[in-house]
Design a protein around this motif. Structure first.
Motif, PDB file in Angstrom:
ATOM      1  N   ALA A 338       1.176  -1.312  -0.272  1.00 57.94           N
ATOM      2  CA  ALA A 338      -0.102  -0.022  -0.045  1.00 57.94           C
ATOM      3  C   ALA A 338       0.619   1.018  -0.328  1.00 57.94           C
ATOM      4  N   GLN A 339       2.072   1.376   1.007  1.00 63.50           N
ATOM      5  CA  GLN A 339       2.837   2.579   1.175  1.00 63.50           C
ATOM      6  C   GLN A 339       3.376   3.062  -0.623  1.00 63.50           C
ATOM      7  N   GLN A 340       4.149   1.026  -1.161  1.00 62.94           N
ATOM      8  CA  GLN A 340       4.641   1.634  -2.737  1.00 62.94           C
ATOM      9  C   GLN A 340       3.646   2.197  -3.650  1.00 62.94           C
ATOM     10  N   LEU A 341       2.379   2.251  -3.521  1.00 61.65           N
ATOM     11  CA  LEU A 341       1.988   2.082  -4.394  1.00 61.65           C
ATOM     12  C   LEU A 341       1.221   3.284  -4.200  1.00 61.65           C
ATOM     13  N   THR A 342       1.147   4.012  -3.246  1.00 60.46           N
ATOM     14  CA  THR A 342       0.630   5.507  -2.663  1.00 60.46           C
ATOM     15  C   THR A 342       1.591   6.278  -2.910  1.00 60.46           C
ATOM     16  N   HIS A 343       2.748   5.756  -3.092  1.00 55.75           N
ATOM     17  CA  HIS A 343       4.379   6.521  -3.161  1.00 55.75           C
ATOM     18  C   HIS A 343       4.709   6.973  -4.534  1.00 55.75           C
ATOM     19  N   HIS A 344       3.851   5.993  -5.234  1.00 58.46           N
ATOM     20  CA  HIS A 344       4.351   6.158  -6.390  1.00 58.46           C
ATOM     21  C   HIS A 344       3.581   6.329  -7.342  1.00 58.46           C
ATOM     22  N   ALA A 345       2.256   6.929  -6.947  1.00 64.74           N
ATOM     23  CA  ALA A 345       1.102   7.247  -7.075  1.00 64.74           C
ATOM     24  C   ALA A 345       1.481   8.976  -7.073  1.00 64.74           C
ATOM     25  N   SER A 346       2.405   9.286  -5.968  1.00 58.98           N
ATOM     26  CA  SER A 346       2.189  10.690  -5.152  1.00 58.98           C
ATOM     27  C   SER A 346       2.843  12.053  -6.385  1.00 58.98           C
ATOM     28  N   ASN A 347       3.130  11.243  -6.843  1.00 62.23           N
ATOM     29  CA  ASN A 347       4.095  12.631  -8.198  1.00 62.23           C
ATOM     30  C   ASN A 347       2.679  12.902  -9.436  1.00 62.23           C
ATOM     31  N   GLY A 348       1.511  12.146  -8.844  1.00 61.68           N
ATOM     32  CA  GLY A 348       0.405  11.863 -10.332  1.00 61.68           C
ATOM     33  C   GLY A 348       0.906  10.594 -10.859  1.00 61.68           C
ATOM     34  N   CYS A 349       1.795  10.172 -11.177  1.00 63.87           N
ATOM     35  CA  CYS A 349       2.670   8.993 -11.935  1.00 63.87           C
ATOM     36  C   CYS A 349       0.931   8.288 -12.344  1.00 63.87           C
ATOM     37  N   ASN A 350       0.946   7.980 -13.659  1.00 62.20           N
ATOM     38  CA  ASN A 350      -0.484   7.434 -14.205  1.00 62.20           C
ATOM     39  C   ASN A 350       0.003   5.292 -13.929  1.00 62.20           C
ATOM     40  N   LEU A 351      -0.833   4.789 -13.295  1.00 63.64           N
ATOM     41  CA  LEU A 351      -0.716   3.996 -12.601  1.00 63.64           C
ATOM     42  C   LEU A 351      -1.926   2.403 -14.066  1.00 63.64           C
ATOM     43  N   GLU A 352      -1.586   1.937 -14.317  1.00 59.35           N
ATOM     44  CA  GLU A 352      -2.066   0.820 -15.735  1.00 59.35           C
ATOM     45  C   GLU A 352      -2.257  -0.742 -14.977  1.00 59.35           C
ATOM     46  N   VAL A 353      -3.464  -0.825 -15.441  1.00 64.48           N
ATOM     47  CA  VAL A 353      -4.378  -2.318 -14.763  1.00 64.48           C
ATOM     48  C   VAL A 353      -2.844  -3.252 -16.331  1.00 64.48           C
ATOM     49  N   GLY A 354      -2.495  -4.389 -15.465  1.00 60.75           N
ATOM     50  CA  GLY A 354      -1.703  -5.351 -15.354  1.00 60.75           C
ATOM     51  C   GLY A 354      -0.163  -4.448 -14.979  1.00 60.75           C
ATOM     52  N   ASP A 355      -0.156  -3.949 -14.674  1.00 62.11           N
ATOM     53  CA  ASP A 355       1.583  -2.799 -14.136  1.00 62.11           C
ATOM     54  C   ASP A 355       2.129  -4.207 -12.922  1.00 62.11           C
ATOM     55  N   LEU A 356       3.108  -4.027 -13.475  1.00 57.94           N
ATOM     56  CA  LEU A 356       4.119  -4.886 -11.889  1.00 57.94           C
ATOM     57  C   LEU A 356       5.092  -4.002 -11.279  1.00 57.94           C
ATOM     58  N   TYR A 357       4.927  -4.752  -9.407  1.00 52.21           N
ATOM     59  CA  TYR A 357       5.517  -3.734  -8.793  1.00 52.21           C
ATOM     60  C   TYR A 357       5.827  -5.172  -7.851  1.00 52.21           C
ATOM     61  N   ALA A 358       7.647  -4.804  -8.084  1.00 49.31           N
ATOM     62  CA  ALA A 358       7.899  -5.984  -7.112  1.00 49.31           C
ATOM     63  C   ALA A 358       8.531  -5.087  -6.090  1.00 49.31           C
ATOM     64  N   SER A 359       8.703  -6.339  -4.994  1.00 47.23           N
ATOM     65  CA  SER A 359       8.773  -5.697  -3.233  1.00 47.23           C
ATOM     66  C   SER A 359      10.429  -5.243  -3.353  1.00 47.23           C
ATOM     67  N   GLY A 360      11.092  -6.072  -4.304  1.00 50.94           N
ATOM     68  CA  GLY A 360      12.520  -5.680  -4.226  1.00 50.94           C
ATOM     69  C   GLY A 360      13.427  -7.126  -3.571  1.00 50.94           C
ATOM     70  N   THR A 361      14.121  -7.262  -3.115  1.00 53.67           N
ATOM     71  CA  THR A 361      14.846  -8.583  -2.557  1.00 53.67           C
ATOM     72  C   THR A 361      14.264  -8.940  -0.990  1.00 53.67           C
ATOM     73  N   ILE A 362      13.837 -10.281  -0.741  1.00 49.37           N
ATOM     74  CA  ILE A 362      13.169  -9.990   0.876  1.00 49.37           C
ATOM     75  C   ILE A 362      14.169 -10.768   1.954  1.00 49.37           C
ATOM     76  N   SER A 363      15.088 -10.333   2.417  1.00 47.98           N
ATOM     77  CA  SER A 363      16.123 -10.732   3.244  1.00 47.98           C
ATOM     78  C   SER A 363      14.859 -10.571   4.592  1.00 47.98           C
ATOM     79  N   GLY A 364      15.282 -11.715   6.194  1.00 52.21           N
ATOM     80  CA  GLY A 364      14.625 -12.231   6.992  1.00 52.21           C
ATOM     81  C   GLY A 364      16.145 -11.827   7.909  1.00 52.21           C
TER      82      GLY A 364
END
Length: 429
Positions: A338-364
């Motif tokens: 949710a934070q990733q998407l909100t930040h991505h759109a915060s400058n007005g960049c338009n989102l498109e159906v089917g776009d992929l947003y990856a998390s980055g490497t998931i390490s513990g």
């Protein structure tokens, strides 16, 4: 009416308790097979695929308000058109599929002609890339991974850059080179420069790596200039997939200053074929790590937006046994989807159906929970032992990397299947 997530639901299809695809999951994907023309949309159930186009042809969706595109929307090479119908349509289809597959519903079960047409074993189909992304963004949202990389390449006392705890860091990647699980990955050529070399050389990457990631699929677009408040961010997410963002570390380390990743990342990324909906994952929602300092107001979350998804990585040399080299968890992510998407759109960049947003490497936080060879072998200083007696600092030709993800709670398992890829030698020249 029982809801699709009800843990008490049972299907008339025999499903093993260890299956990733019980009746409570019902992920969406795209498949084809030799004896039928063109691709179809399907739902995974146990060891089978439910052909949604065939289901529509037999009239099981007729009373659903899916608009004039039905049933053609189920005969596409990607989920994009179906996703574009909107959340009410996704939920209506998932609800109807759940009803048709329940143990006490004879509508499909006792219709031999329909059952033969609608159900096909997964081993008899070819899975396609589930969506056609016009855009792809890769984030950098694991604090453990970012800290490890900072220790290796910068000042260990100041591993995180000053902005990392304030914004979800990301870069725009290459959508055209995202491939479905099972597609071979060719070792990339590129420029590399050893620390003690006077000039760079060109040739095959010597530090080929995987990155254990997950990605979400945009389910609702926005117009240019429009923003997405944090409380509505998940309304724009269709579901999640496993994601291996292959990385050529030596190419990347030479090229990434000052503009960031380029050829060291764009040669290939692998995605799992089944998209698990947020609705199916709802029972596994958890709170993420405490964020300190508190994010700016537009990124503050009031509810739990992480998901307890267990992750595993196997590495298998050619003609040898596989070794599980990493076990991590998506719930560890510092920055949520949710934070990733909100930040991505915060400058007005338009989102498109089917776009992929990856998390980055998931390490513990433990040595066996690191999400890349860069970390597992700590930049080549502690090789990773494998079951056949060999070891790895980075990936070799012939190696196959397989990632799996699943949730488990109160006897219910919701899984993603796997994403796998084999490394081929670099092209000549």
């Amino acid at each position: 009416m029982a809801q699709p997530n009800d843990p008490a639901l049972r299907s008339w299809i025999d499903i093993a308790p260890t299956s990733d695809f019980p009746i409570q999951n019902l992920p969406f994907g795209v498949f084809d097979k030799d004896e039928q023309p063109g691709p179809r949309l399907g739902v995974a159930i146990g060891e089978y695929v439910l052909d949604l186009y065939a289901v529509a042809q037999f009239g099981f969706f007729e009373d659903l308000d899916l608009g004039p595109k039905m049933p053609k929307v189920f005969r596409r090479g990607a989920l994009n058109s179906f996703i574009s119908l909107g959340r009410p349509a996704w939920r209506a289809v998932r609800q109807r599929v759940s009803e048709l597959l329940r143990h006490d519903n004879p509508a499909l079960r006792d219709n031999e002609e329909a059952m033969r047409a609608c159900l096909v074993r997964q081993r008899e189909v070819r899975m396609r890339r589930p969506v056609k992304p016009r855009n792809y963004t890769d984030f950098y949202s694991s604090i453990e991974h970012a800290t490890n990389v900072g220790i290796m390449f910068r000042d260990p006392a100041n591993a995180l850059l000053p902005n990392w705890r304030h914004i979800p860091i990301g870069y725009h990647g290459r959508a055209s080179s995202i491939v479905v699980s099972g597609t071979d990955i060719r070792r990339p050529n590129g420029q590399r420069k050893a620390p003690d070399a006077a000039a760079p050389t060109f040739g095959p990457s010597q530090q080929l790596d995987f990155e254990l990631e997950m990605a979400f699929v945009v389910g609702k677009g926005t117009h240019l200039g429009e923003t997405v408040p944090i409380q509505y961010a998940e309304d724009h997410i269709f579901g999640l997939v496993l994601f291996n963002d292959w990385s050529a570390r030596d190419i990347q380390s030479w090229e990434y200053v000052p503009l960031g990743p380029f050829l060291g990342k764009s040669f290939g990324s692998s995605v799992s074929p089944w998209v698990v909906t947020l609705d199916a994952l709802e029972p596994f929602r958890v709170a993420g790590p405490v964020q300190e300092p508190e994010p700016l107001l537009y990124l503050r979350q009031l509810d739990a937006h992480n998901f307890d998804i267990k992750l595993e990585v196997d590495l298998q040399p050619e003609n040898s046994a596989a070794t599980t080299i990493s076990r991590s968890n998506f719930g560890l992510m510092y920055w949520s989807m949710a934070q990733q998407l909100t930040h991505h759109a915060s400058n007005g960049c338009n989102l498109e159906v089917g776009d992929l947003y990856a998390s980055g490497t998931i390490s513990g936080p433990t040595p066996d929970s690191l999400g890349s060879m860069l970390e597992l072998a700590w930049r080549g200083t502690r090789p990773v032992p494998l079951a056949d007696g060999s070891e790895r600092k980075f990936l070799q030709d012939g190696d196959t990397v397989t990632m799996r993800g699943f949730c488990e709670k109160d006897g219910l398992r919701i899984g993603f299947g796997e994403v796998t890829g084999k490394i081929l030698p670099a092209s000549a020249g």
